[in-house]
Design a protein around this motif. Structure first.
Motif, PDB file in Angstrom:
ATOM      1  N   PHE A 267       0.801  -1.222   0.000  1.00  0.00           N
ATOM      2  CA  PHE A 267       0.000   0.000   0.000  1.00  0.00           C
ATOM      3  C   PHE A 267       0.838   1.280   0.000  1.00  0.00           C
ATOM      4  CE2 PHE A 267      -2.844  -3.128   2.100  1.00  0.00           C
ATOM      5  CZ  PHE A 267      -3.915  -3.063   1.220  1.00  0.00           C
ATOM      6  N   ASP A 268       2.051   1.201   0.516  1.00  0.00           N
ATOM      7  CA  ASP A 268       2.871   2.401   0.690  1.00  0.00           C
ATOM      8  C   ASP A 268       4.309   2.133   0.252  1.00  0.00           C
ATOM      9  OD1 ASP A 268       0.879   4.106   2.199  1.00  0.00           O
ATOM     10  OD2 ASP A 268       1.024   2.379   3.548  1.00  0.00           O
ATOM     11  N   GLU A 269       4.929   3.145  -0.327  1.00  0.00           N
ATOM     12  CA  GLU A 269       6.341   3.044  -0.672  1.00  0.00           C
ATOM     13  C   GLU A 269       7.207   3.135   0.582  1.00  0.00           C
ATOM     14  OE1 GLU A 269       7.451   6.036  -3.481  1.00  0.00           O
ATOM     15  OE2 GLU A 269       6.558   4.980  -5.182  1.00  0.00           O
ATOM     16  N   PHE A 270       8.426   2.640   0.472  1.00  0.00           N
ATOM     17  CA  PHE A 270       9.428   2.904   1.509  1.00  0.00           C
ATOM     18  C   PHE A 270      10.746   3.220   0.816  1.00  0.00           C
ATOM     19  CE2 PHE A 270       9.914  -1.678   0.892  1.00  0.00           C
ATOM     20  CZ  PHE A 270      11.292  -1.886   0.944  1.00  0.00           C
ATOM     21  N   THR A 271      11.610   3.916   1.524  1.00  0.00           N
ATOM     22  CA  THR A 271      12.863   4.419   0.956  1.00  0.00           C
ATOM     23  C   THR A 271      14.053   3.871   1.724  1.00  0.00           C
ATOM     24  OG1 THR A 271      11.810   6.460   0.183  1.00  0.00           O
ATOM     25  CG2 THR A 271      14.197   6.507   0.482  1.00  0.00           C
ATOM     26  N   VAL A 272      15.093   3.503   0.982  1.00  0.00           N
ATOM     27  CA  VAL A 272      16.355   3.068   1.569  1.00  0.00           C
ATOM     28  C   VAL A 272      17.418   4.085   1.172  1.00  0.00           C
ATOM     29  CG1 VAL A 272      18.077   1.241   1.696  1.00  0.00           C
ATOM     30  CG2 VAL A 272      15.661   0.646   1.466  1.00  0.00           C
ATOM     31  N   ALA A 273      17.988   4.757   2.140  1.00  0.00           N
ATOM     32  CA  ALA A 273      18.967   5.811   1.880  1.00  0.00           C
ATOM     33  C   ALA A 273      20.292   5.213   1.401  1.00  0.00           C
ATOM     34  CB  ALA A 273      19.190   6.626   3.155  1.00  0.00           C
ATOM     35  N   PRO A 274      21.126   6.006   0.734  1.00  0.00           N
ATOM     36  CA  PRO A 274      22.440   5.520   0.298  1.00  0.00           C
ATOM     37  C   PRO A 274      23.230   4.918   1.458  1.00  0.00           C
ATOM     38  CG  PRO A 274      21.986   7.644  -0.691  1.00  0.00           C
ATOM     39  CD  PRO A 274      20.878   7.400   0.300  1.00  0.00           C
ATOM     40  N   GLY A 275      23.765   3.715   1.227  1.00  0.00           N
ATOM     41  CA  GLY A 275      24.556   3.039   2.237  1.00  0.00           C
ATOM     42  C   GLY A 275      23.756   2.250   3.254  1.00  0.00           C
ATOM     43  N   GLU A 276      22.431   2.413   3.264  1.00  0.00           N
ATOM     44  CA  GLU A 276      21.607   1.692   4.223  1.00  0.00           C
ATOM     45  C   GLU A 276      21.132   0.359   3.650  1.00  0.00           C
ATOM     46  OE1 GLU A 276      18.475   4.038   5.841  1.00  0.00           O
ATOM     47  OE2 GLU A 276      19.840   5.361   6.955  1.00  0.00           O
ATOM     48  N   SER A 277      20.666  -0.510   4.551  1.00  0.00           N
ATOM     49  CA  SER A 277      20.256  -1.858   4.166  1.00  0.00           C
ATOM     50  C   SER A 277      18.900  -2.207   4.771  1.00  0.00           C
ATOM     51  CB  SER A 277      21.287  -2.897   4.650  1.00  0.00           C
ATOM     52  OG  SER A 277      22.585  -2.613   4.191  1.00  0.00           O
ATOM     53  N   PHE A 278      18.276  -3.245   4.223  1.00  0.00           N
ATOM     54  CA  PHE A 278      17.119  -3.841   4.876  1.00  0.00           C
ATOM     55  C   PHE A 278      17.232  -5.360   4.803  1.00  0.00           C
ATOM     56  CE2 PHE A 278      15.291  -3.321   0.548  1.00  0.00           C
ATOM     57  CZ  PHE A 278      14.828  -4.599   0.308  1.00  0.00           C
ATOM     58  N   HIS A 279      16.477  -6.035   5.674  1.00  0.00           N
ATOM     59  CA  HIS A 279      16.581  -7.491   5.800  1.00  0.00           C
ATOM     60  C   HIS A 279      15.193  -8.083   6.000  1.00  0.00           C
ATOM     61  CE1 HIS A 279      18.173 -11.426   7.044  1.00  0.00           C
ATOM     62  NE2 HIS A 279      17.277 -11.390   8.015  1.00  0.00           N
ATOM     63  N   TYR A 280      14.916  -9.180   5.293  1.00  0.00           N
ATOM     64  CA  TYR A 280      13.724  -9.993   5.512  1.00  0.00           C
ATOM     65  C   TYR A 280      14.124 -11.468   5.447  1.00  0.00           C
ATOM     66  CZ  TYR A 280      10.807  -5.868   4.456  1.00  0.00           C
ATOM     67  OH  TYR A 280      10.225  -4.625   4.460  1.00  0.00           O
ATOM     68  N   ARG A 281      13.357 -12.314   6.149  1.00  0.00           N
ATOM     69  CA  ARG A 281      13.591 -13.755   6.093  1.00  0.00           C
ATOM     70  C   ARG A 281      12.242 -14.469   6.065  1.00  0.00           C
ATOM     71  NH1 ARG A 281      15.378 -17.952  10.041  1.00  0.00           N
ATOM     72  NH2 ARG A 281      15.039 -16.399  11.689  1.00  0.00           N
ATOM     73  N   TYR A 282      12.173 -15.503   5.226  1.00  0.00           N
ATOM     74  CA  TYR A 282      10.915 -16.204   4.993  1.00  0.00           C
ATOM     75  C   TYR A 282      11.139 -17.717   5.035  1.00  0.00           C
ATOM     76  CZ  TYR A 282      10.188 -11.642   2.711  1.00  0.00           C
ATOM     77  OH  TYR A 282      10.156 -10.302   2.418  1.00  0.00           O
ATOM     78  N   ARG A 283      10.032 -18.445   5.163  1.00  0.00           N
ATOM     79  CA  ARG A 283      10.067 -19.903   5.040  1.00  0.00           C
ATOM     80  C   ARG A 283       8.958 -20.340   4.091  1.00  0.00           C
ATOM     81  NH1 ARG A 283      10.974 -23.408  10.213  1.00  0.00           N
ATOM     82  NH2 ARG A 283      13.058 -22.618   9.692  1.00  0.00           N
ATOM     83  N   VAL A 284       9.291 -21.286   3.215  1.00  0.00           N
ATOM     84  CA  VAL A 284       8.316 -21.915   2.335  1.00  0.00           C
ATOM     85  C   VAL A 284       8.359 -23.415   2.616  1.00  0.00           C
ATOM     86  CG1 VAL A 284       7.584 -22.322  -0.038  1.00  0.00           C
ATOM     87  CG2 VAL A 284       8.660 -20.136   0.578  1.00  0.00           C
ATOM     88  N   VAL A 285       7.220 -23.980   2.997  1.00  0.00           N
ATOM     89  CA  VAL A 285       7.101 -25.407   3.271  1.00  0.00           C
ATOM     90  C   VAL A 285       6.331 -26.044   2.115  1.00  0.00           C
ATOM     91  CG1 VAL A 285       6.303 -27.172   4.894  1.00  0.00           C
ATOM     92  CG2 VAL A 285       7.051 -24.934   5.744  1.00  0.00           C
ATOM     93  N   VAL A 286       6.887 -27.104   1.547  1.00  0.00           N
ATOM     94  CA  VAL A 286       6.285 -27.802   0.414  1.00  0.00           C
ATOM     95  C   VAL A 286       5.818 -29.162   0.907  1.00  0.00           C
ATOM     96  CG1 VAL A 286       6.657 -28.696  -1.907  1.00  0.00           C
ATOM     97  CG2 VAL A 286       7.816 -26.588  -1.176  1.00  0.00           C
TER      98      VAL A 286
END
Length: 305
Positions: A267-286
Motif C-alpha cells: 500500500f505504501d512506498e518505503f525508501t532506503v537511503a544511500p549506504g543503508e540496508s534492509f533485511h527480511y527472512r521467509y520460510r516456504v514449506v512444500v
C-alpha cells in the motif's frame, strides 16, 4: 526425522537438491536469454516428496513468472519484476528500457550436510542502463526433509544494501495507483492446475480476502491434474520481519493465476537511503496432501525458525 539429501552443482547454471530419488528443487542462477523478463535467479521446479510439481515456469499469461524468485516491481522508476510496467493513468505498457536485472556474483557460502544445504549468494541489482544500484546477500537453506510428515522446507533471506548516491524507492502497482495489485518481493507462481485452489490464513482468515492482509503465514492448497492428489505450500514470515524496515502484506490470487508474494510495499512506498540496508527472512514449506489450519500451525510451532 530428516532424510538425507543429494546436492548437484552445475557450475555456472544451477544447484539441484534431491531426496529419495525426487528432485525437490533447482535453483537456477544462469542468466535467462530474455532481458525483458528481468534476468534474475529463480527456483524451478519445486516438487513435493512424492514428485508432484508445485511451481510454474514462463506461463503463457506472464512469461516472466518463474517458480519462486525475488522481485521488485517498482524500484525508483525501474521494473525488477519483468514484463509490462504499470504506468499511472496508462495501465500496463511495454517499456523494455525500464526492466532491470539481478546479477549472480558468486556463492560466499556453499555448505552441504547430510540433511541440509546452505547457500550464501552475492548478487548485484543492475538498472537497465547498466548502473549498479544495490548489493544483495541472499541466504537459502533447504532443510527438514521429512518423509514421515510428507514435507520439506526452504528458508530464504535477503539483505539488500543501497550502493547508489541517491535513495532507492520501493513500491508496487498499488502505490502507483492500481487498487489491490501490490505485488512485489519474494514471489511464487503456481502451476495452472492450481487455479481455484484453497487459501488459508490464521484463525478465520482465508480465501482471496487474504489479499492485502497482514498475517504471519498463508497456505495455498492446490489440486493436481492427472492424479488424484493435492499439495500444500505454506509461506511464513520469520519473527524478525515484524521489526523490518517496512511492514508486509500478502499478495495472493487463486482464480486464473495461482500466485503468492510476500509484498514489502503493498500500500505504501518505503525508501532506503544511500549506504543503508534492509533485511527480511521467509520460510516456504512444500507438502504432499491438503493441510488444514491446525496442521499448518502445528508444523510452524514445532519447526521454529
Amino acid at each position: 526425522m530428516s532424510a538425507s539429501i543429494t546436492v548437484t552443482h552445475r557450475h555456472g547454471e544451477c544447484v539441484t537438491v534431491e531426496a529419495a530419488g525426487v528432485e525437490l528443487l533447482s535453483y537456477v542462477y544462469k542468466p535467462d536469454p530474455a532481458a525483458y523478463e528481468s534476468r534474475k535467479p529463480y527456483t524451478h521446479p519445486l516438487r513435493t516428496l512424492s514428485g508432484r510439481q508445485v511451481s510454474a515456469y514462463r506461463p503463457s499469461d506472464h512469461r516472466w513468472h518463474k517458480g519462486l524468485q525475488m522481485t521488485s516491481s517498482h524500484l525508483s522508476g525501474q521494473n525488477f519484476w519483468g514484463g509490462w510496467t504499470y504506468v499511472p493513468g496508462d495501465w500496463y505498457q511495454d517499456l523494455p528500457d525500464l526492466v532491470g536485472s539481478m546479477r549472480h556474483d558468486g556463492f560466499a557460502e556453499f555448505a552441504v550436510e547430510d540433511e541440509s544445504l546452505t547457500l550464501g549468494e552475492n548478487l548485484t541489482w543492475v538498472e537497465n542502463g547498466g548502473g549498479e544500484w544495490a548489493r544483495e546477500r541472499r541466504d537459502l537453506v533447504v532443510h527438514s526433509v521429512a518423509p514421515d510428515e510428507g514435507c520439506w522446507a526452504l528458508d530464504w533471506a535477503i539483505t539488500l544494501t543501497n550502493i547508489r548516491d541517491e535513495p532507492l524507492d520501493f513500491g508496487s502497482p498499488t502505490t502507483a495507483g492500481r487498487e489491490m495489485a501490490g505485488y512485489t518481493g519474494l514471489h511464487w507462481r503456481g502451476p495452472r492446475e492450481f487455479a481455484g485452489g484453497e487459501i488459508l490464513g490464521p484463525g478465520a482468515l482465508g480465501g482471496e480476502e487474504m489479499m492485502g492482509r497482514q498475517a504471519p503465514w498463508l497456505a495455498f492448497v492446490g489440486e493436481h491434474d492427472e492424479v488424484d492428489a493435492k499439495s500444500t505450500l505454506v509461506f511464513a514470515h520469520a519473527p524478525e520481519n515484524e521489526y523490518a524496515i517496512h511492514e508486509s502484506h500478502w499478495f495472493v490470487r487463486s482464480h486464473d493465476i495461482p500466485t503468492v508474494a510476500f509484498s514489502w510495499a503493498f500500500f505504501d512506498e518505503f525508501t532506503v537511503a544511500p549506504g543503508e540496508s534492509f533485511h527480511y527472512r521467509y520460510r516456504v514449506v512444500v507438502a504432499d496432501g491438503a493441510w488444514d489450519r491446525d496442521r499448518v500451525e502445528h508444523y510452524l510451532k514445532t519447526h521454529g525458525f
